[in-house]
Design a protein around this motif. Structure first.
Motif, PDB file in Angstrom:
ATOM      1  N   ARG A 107       0.838  -1.212   0.000  1.00  0.00           N
ATOM      2  CA  ARG A 107       0.000   0.000   0.000  1.00  0.00           C
ATOM      3  C   ARG A 107       0.864   1.251   0.000  1.00  0.00           C
ATOM      4  N   PRO A 111      -0.546   3.050  -3.446  1.00  0.00           N
ATOM      5  CA  PRO A 111      -1.753   3.307  -2.635  1.00  0.00           C
ATOM      6  C   PRO A 111      -3.050   2.957  -3.353  1.00  0.00           C
ATOM      7  N   GLU A 114      -5.380  -2.314  -3.627  1.00  0.00           N
ATOM      8  CA  GLU A 114      -5.899  -2.827  -2.345  1.00  0.00           C
ATOM      9  C   GLU A 114      -5.636  -4.329  -2.239  1.00  0.00           C
TER      10      GLU A 114
END
Ligand code: ADP
Length: 161
Positions: A107, A111, A114
């Motif tokens: 992450r 980012p 997921e």
């Protein structure tokens, strides 16, 4: 937009536990890419090509599933596929530590990606590639743990045919 999840792993070898994760993923996502990692530092008994070919043979023709192989960072591969989800399975607390660190690390790097975990099923939660290899080396019946082509490949690899 199609929801694509990448299920990365060593798959050394593919077990009924992995197949269960694929099944669960199929119920959630439009496409699952089973991505065989070429990471050398784990000293797999099967080469990346062998693990890839085995996974392909077992999952061939399964709707919504594609088998691929990759080298390098998982998130880079996920981005190249245009996917936003990494699918992983959780069996136990011992999986959790490693899996959580990896998810947080990924992450940090990416980012927008997921990590989604599916819980192992009671019937297959105890199955791990490592224990399957130990059972194979001890000449045990592998049919409860892996599909027949994998059992056969293990026997051949360990010179038990
Ligand atoms: P890696 O080396 O990337 O951990 P593995 O092939 O060992 O690759 O595992 C790939 C993923 O499949 C991991 O998320 C692992 O927790 C999950 N997994 C392995 N066996 C099972 C199982 N029996 N039930 C559920 N998930 C599993």
């Amino acid at each position: 937009m199609a929801h694509v999840a990448v299920y990365p792993g060593s798959f050394d070898p593919l077990t009924f536990g992995h197949l269960e994760v694929v099944e669960r993923g199929c119920a959630i996502f439009d496409e699952i890419i089973v991505a065989v990692a070429g990471n050398a530092e784990k000293h797999p008994i099967f080469s990346a090509k062998e693990r890839y070919e085995m996974a392909k043979a077992i999952l061939a023709g399964k709707p919504g599933v594609r088998v691929d192989r990759f080298a390098g960072a998982t998130v880079d591969y996920v981005r190249r596929q245009g996917a936003r989800v990494i699918l992983r399975g959780l069996r136990s607390l011992s999986d959790f530590d490693y899996e959580l660190s990896m998810a947080l690390m990924n992450r940090q790097i990416a980012p927008e990606v997921e990590t989604v975990f599916v819980a192992a099923s009671p019937g297959t939660t105890y199955i791990s590639s490592r224990l399957v290899k130990e059972a194979a080396a001890a000449g045990q019946d592998l049919s409860p743990f892996v599909p027949p082509p994998v059992a056969e490949a293990l026997r051949r690899k360990l010179g038990r045919t």
